[in-house]
Design a protein around this motif. Structure first.
Motif, PDB file in Angstrom:
ATOM      1  N   UNK A 119       0.806  -1.231   0.000  1.00  4.50           N
ATOM      2  CA  UNK A 119       0.000   0.000   0.000  1.00  4.50           C
ATOM      3  C   UNK A 119       0.834   1.274   0.000  1.00  4.50           C
ATOM      4  N   UNK A 120       2.162   1.158  -0.049  1.00  2.03           N
ATOM      5  CA  UNK A 120       2.988   2.360  -0.001  1.00  2.03           C
ATOM      6  C   UNK A 120       2.750   3.286  -1.177  1.00  2.03           C
ATOM      7  N   UNK A 121       2.630   2.718  -2.379  1.00  3.83           N
ATOM      8  CA  UNK A 121       2.364   3.553  -3.557  1.00  3.83           C
ATOM      9  C   UNK A 121       0.996   4.196  -3.452  1.00  3.83           C
ATOM     10  N   UNK A 122       0.038   3.457  -2.920  1.00  7.69           N
ATOM     11  CA  UNK A 122      -1.319   3.999  -2.769  1.00  7.69           C
ATOM     12  C   UNK A 122      -1.300   5.276  -1.936  1.00  7.69           C
ATOM     13  N   UNK A 123      -0.595   5.246  -0.816  1.00  3.81           N
ATOM     14  CA  UNK A 123      -0.574   6.409   0.080  1.00  3.81           C
ATOM     15  C   UNK A 123       0.060   7.610  -0.617  1.00  3.81           C
ATOM     16  N   UNK A 124       1.146   7.383  -1.361  1.00  4.43           N
ATOM     17  CA  UNK A 124       1.789   8.494  -2.056  1.00  4.43           C
ATOM     18  C   UNK A 124       0.911   9.041  -3.175  1.00  4.43           C
ATOM     19  N   UNK A 125       0.248   8.155  -3.908  1.00  2.00           N
ATOM     20  CA  UNK A 125      -0.658   8.611  -4.976  1.00  2.00           C
ATOM     21  C   UNK A 125      -1.784   9.443  -4.372  1.00  2.00           C
ATOM     22  N   UNK A 126      -2.346   8.977  -3.267  1.00  3.55           N
ATOM     23  CA  UNK A 126      -3.437   9.722  -2.624  1.00  3.55           C
ATOM     24  C   UNK A 126      -2.959  11.068  -2.083  1.00  3.55           C
ATOM     25  N   UNK A 160     -22.103 -17.190  10.441  1.00  2.00           N
ATOM     26  CA  UNK A 160     -23.434 -17.000  11.015  1.00  2.00           C
ATOM     27  C   UNK A 160     -24.223 -18.310  11.086  1.00  2.00           C
ATOM     28  N   UNK A 161     -24.005 -19.197  10.136  1.00  2.60           N
ATOM     29  CA  UNK A 161     -24.700 -20.481  10.150  1.00  2.60           C
ATOM     30  C   UNK A 161     -24.376 -21.284  11.404  1.00  2.60           C
ATOM     31  N   UNK A 162     -23.177 -21.092  11.934  1.00  2.00           N
ATOM     32  CA  UNK A 162     -22.757 -21.819  13.136  1.00  2.00           C
ATOM     33  C   UNK A 162     -22.761 -20.922  14.371  1.00  2.00           C
ATOM     34  N   UNK A 163     -23.537 -19.810  14.318  1.00  2.00           N
ATOM     35  CA  UNK A 163     -23.786 -18.948  15.476  1.00  2.00           C
ATOM     36  C   UNK A 163     -22.543 -18.220  15.985  1.00  2.00           C
ATOM     37  N   UNK A 164     -21.591 -18.004  15.103  1.00  2.00           N
ATOM     38  CA  UNK A 164     -20.408 -17.244  15.494  1.00  2.00           C
ATOM     39  C   UNK A 164     -20.514 -15.782  15.104  1.00  2.00           C
ATOM     40  N   UNK A 165     -19.522 -15.019  15.514  1.00  2.00           N
ATOM     41  CA  UNK A 165     -19.362 -13.628  15.101  1.00  2.00           C
ATOM     42  C   UNK A 165     -17.940 -13.472  14.564  1.00  2.00           C
ATOM     43  N   UNK A 166     -17.688 -12.359  13.892  1.00  2.00           N
ATOM     44  CA  UNK A 166     -16.354 -12.234  13.300  1.00  2.00           C
ATOM     45  C   UNK A 166     -15.996 -10.779  13.031  1.00  2.00           C
ATOM     46  N   UNK A 167     -14.705 -10.545  12.883  1.00  2.00           N
ATOM     47  CA  UNK A 167     -14.154  -9.309  12.340  1.00  2.00           C
ATOM     48  C   UNK A 167     -13.360  -9.691  11.096  1.00  2.00           C
ATOM     49  N   UNK A 168     -13.470  -8.884  10.045  1.00  2.00           N
ATOM     50  CA  UNK A 168     -12.769  -9.167   8.799  1.00  2.00           C
ATOM     51  C   UNK A 168     -12.037  -7.918   8.331  1.00  2.00           C
ATOM     52  N   UNK A 169     -10.726  -8.042   8.161  1.00  2.00           N
ATOM     53  CA  UNK A 169      -9.892  -6.960   7.644  1.00  2.00           C
ATOM     54  C   UNK A 169      -9.409  -7.360   6.255  1.00  2.00           C
ATOM     55  N   UNK A 170      -9.560  -6.449   5.283  1.00  2.00           N
ATOM     56  CA  UNK A 170      -9.234  -6.771   3.896  1.00  2.00           C
ATOM     57  C   UNK A 170      -8.191  -5.782   3.368  1.00  2.00           C
ATOM     58  N   UNK A 171      -7.176  -6.322   2.694  1.00  2.00           N
ATOM     59  CA  UNK A 171      -6.181  -5.515   1.983  1.00  2.00           C
ATOM     60  C   UNK A 171      -6.245  -5.858   0.502  1.00  2.00           C
ATOM     61  N   UNK A 172      -6.046  -4.856  -0.338  1.00  2.00           N
ATOM     62  CA  UNK A 172      -6.062  -5.093  -1.783  1.00  2.00           C
ATOM     63  C   UNK A 172      -4.902  -4.363  -2.434  1.00  2.00           C
ATOM     64  N   UNK A 173      -4.135  -5.090  -3.250  1.00  2.00           N
ATOM     65  CA  UNK A 173      -3.108  -4.484  -4.097  1.00  2.00           C
ATOM     66  C   UNK A 173      -3.411  -4.899  -5.532  1.00  2.00           C
TER      67      UNK A 173
END
Length: 414
Positions: free
Chosen positions: A162-169, A304-317
Motif C-alpha cells: 500500500x505504499x504507492x497507494x498512500x503516495x498517490x493519494x 453466522x450459520x454456526x452462530x459465530x461472530x467475526x471481524x474481517x480486515x481486507x487488503x487489496x493491491x
C-alpha cells in the motif's frame, strides 16, 4: 541537439562509485514498512547535494489503515515518509519510481556492508533507490536540455502492498501532472544487464483477508453449550478453497492460500476465538473482482450459520499494468543502454508489486533488470546478493528512458 544514449551511459559509469556508496549505505540501515526516517533523510540529503528540490509525500496514515496493518502482523505504522523530487520544467512529465523499504529478514552473508539488524534489504530496494539517485544526477546535469520534467518517486512501504497507494493519494502524480511512469526492479537470478518486461498485466493482484472468528468456549465434553470457532474456521477454509476451483475460470491464474490458521490451547478445551488469514493472487482482473466479492459472502454465511461472530480486515493491491504503447516506445531506449539483444518480453510474474497503484492512474511500464546469474539466491532469501555492476546500468536505463520519452513527447507541445 538530442542527448545521446552513449553520453548517458558514460555519465552513469562516471558515477558508479557514488551510486555504489549510496547503495551500500542504504543497505546497512534497512527499515521496514512505511515509516523510514533514516532512509528518507539520506535520500533528501543526497538530493540537496545535487540541488534538486524535493517534497515529503505520504504523511499521516489514516488510523483505520494503521490498525488494519497491526491486525495483519505489521509493526505499528502511523505515517509514510515518501519523497518526491522534480527535475526540469513543465509538461510533459514522466515519473521514475524506486521503492526503498526492507524486509523483516535477517541477512545471512559475509558482505562487509551487510545489515547487522533483524531486517535486511533482501529484495534489492536499496539498489533501486541508489540507481534512481544516480539517474537524478545525470538528469540534473542535463536539466537545461530536457523537453519537459522528470518526477522522482522514492517510495516506502512496497512490501506492505500500500505504499504507492498512500503516495498517490497524497498527490505524487500531480503538480506537475504525471503523463507516464517507469519502474525498474532488480532480479538476482537473471544475468546482469538483461531486461525483461511483460505487456499488459505483469504482476498479480493480491487480496488478503484477515478473519477473526468469535465463538463461545467451554469444555469439550459439553459441545452443545459452546460455539466452536475452530470448527467454523475449518468450514470457511474448505469453502474458500472450493471457490477458487469452482467459480474461477480454469484458464485464469488463481492461487488461494490460507497461510495462518490458529486457535486453541488444549485438546479438551473449545476456545473462544480462532483466526484465519486468506491470500488470493491472480493475473485475471475479472476473477479477482468476482472472488473479492464472494469470499466475504462465504465467510459471513458460514460464520453466522454456526452462530459465530467475526471481524474481517481486507487488503487489496491491484495488478501492475504495462501500457503497450509505452512499452513499444521505451524498449528501444532501454536497448540503447543494455543492448537490444538483452531486452526480452517475459511472462507476467505471479508475485505482487504495488506500482499497480501508479499504473491504474497513468500509462506505465514496469521491468526487471538482471543483477546476477541463474542459480543465485532469489529475492527475499537471507542469502540474496546483487552484482553491483547493475547499479550504473540501472541508473542509465532510468535516465535514458526519461530523456528519450521527453524528447519524443515534448515535441508535441512545441
Amino acid at each position: 541537439m538530442a542527448i545521446s544514449a552513449e553520453e548517458v551511459k558514460k555519465r552513469a559509469y562516471d558515477l558508479k562509485d557514488q551510486i555504489t556508496q549510496d547503495r551500500r549505505y542504504l543497505h546497512q540501515i534497512p527499515e521496514i514498512g512505511t515509516d523510514l526516517p533514516k532512509t528518507s533523510a539520506y535520500i533528501k540529503k543526497r538530493l540537496d547535494e545535487m540541488g534538486i528540490p524535493w517534497k515529503d509525500c505520504g504523511g499521516p496514515i489514516p488510523p483505520k489503515m494503521t490498525e488494519d496493518f497491526v491486525e495483519a502482523g505489521f509493526p505499528r505504522m502511523e505515517k509514510e515518509t515518501g519523497v518526491t523530487a522534480l527535475i526540469g520544467h513543465g509538461s510533459p512529465c514522466i515519473l521514475l519510481r524506486a521503492d526503498m523499504d526492507a524486509l523483516p529478514v535477517r541477512e545471512d552473508n559475509d558482505l562487509e556492508f551487510r545489515s547487522c539488524s533483524s531486517t535486511g534489504h533482501m529484495c534489492g530496494h536499496d539498489s533501486h533507490a541508489a540507481m534512481l539517485l544516480g539517474a537524478a544526477q545525470i538528469l540534473k546535469d542535463m536539466e537545461s536540455e530536457l523537453k519537459g520534467s522528470v518526477k522522482l518517486m522514492f517510495q516506502p512501504g512496497e512490501e506492505t502492498g500500500a505504499g504507492a497507494r498512500v503516495m498517490v493519494e497524497d498527490g505524487a502524480l500531480t503538480d506537475p501532472k504525471v503523463d507516464a511512469a517507469f519502474g525498474l526492479h532488480v532480479q538476482p537470478t537473471d544475468r546482469t544487464g538483461e531486461v525483461g518486461y511483460a505487456v499488459g498485466v505483469n504482476s498479480a493482484s493480491l487480496d488478503s483477508f484477515i478473519l477473526k472468528i468469535y465463538g463461545r468456549g467451554g469444555h469439550s465434553s459439553q459441545p452443545q453449550l459452546c460455539t466452536d470457532p475452530l470448527m467454523i474456521m475449518n468450514q470457511v477454509y474448505q469453502a474458500v478453497n472450493l471457490l477458487a476451483t469452482r467459480e474461477a475460470d480454469p484458464a485464469a491464474m488463481v492461487a488461494l492460500t490460507c497461510g495462518v490458521a490458529k486457535g486453541g490451547t488444549a485438546v479438551n478445551i473449545i476456545p473462544d476465538e480462532a483466526e484465519l488469514h486468506i491470500g488470493l493472487r491472480t493475473l485475471d482482473v475479472e476473477a479477482a473482482e468476482h472472488l473479492k466479492q464472494r469470499i466475504p459472502e462465504v465467510i459471513d454465511h458460514y460464520v453466522k450459520a454456526w452462530n459465530g461472530e467475526y471481524d474481517l480486515t481486507i487488503f487489496h493491491t491491484p495488478c501492475t499494468f504495462s501500457n503497450e504503447e509505452l512499452c513499444r516506445e521505451m524498449v528501444p531506449h532501454i536497448g540503447e543502454i543494455v543492448g537490444e539483444e538483452n531486452v526480452h518480453q517475459i511472462p507476467p510474474m505471479t508475485g505482487t508489486e504495488d506500482f499497480g497503484y501508479v499504473t491504474k492512474e497513468v500509462p506505465g511500464m514496469f521491468a526487471f533488470i538482471g543483477a546476477g546469474k541463474p542459480g543465485n539466491a532469489p529475492l527475499h532469501s537471507p542469502k540474496m546478493i546483487l552484482d553491483e555492476e547493475v547499479l550504473p546500468i540501472g541508473a542509465a536505463v532510468h535516465a535514458n528512458a526519461a530523456i528519450a520519452w521527453l524528447e519524443e513527447h515534448g515535441k508535441e507541445n512545441n
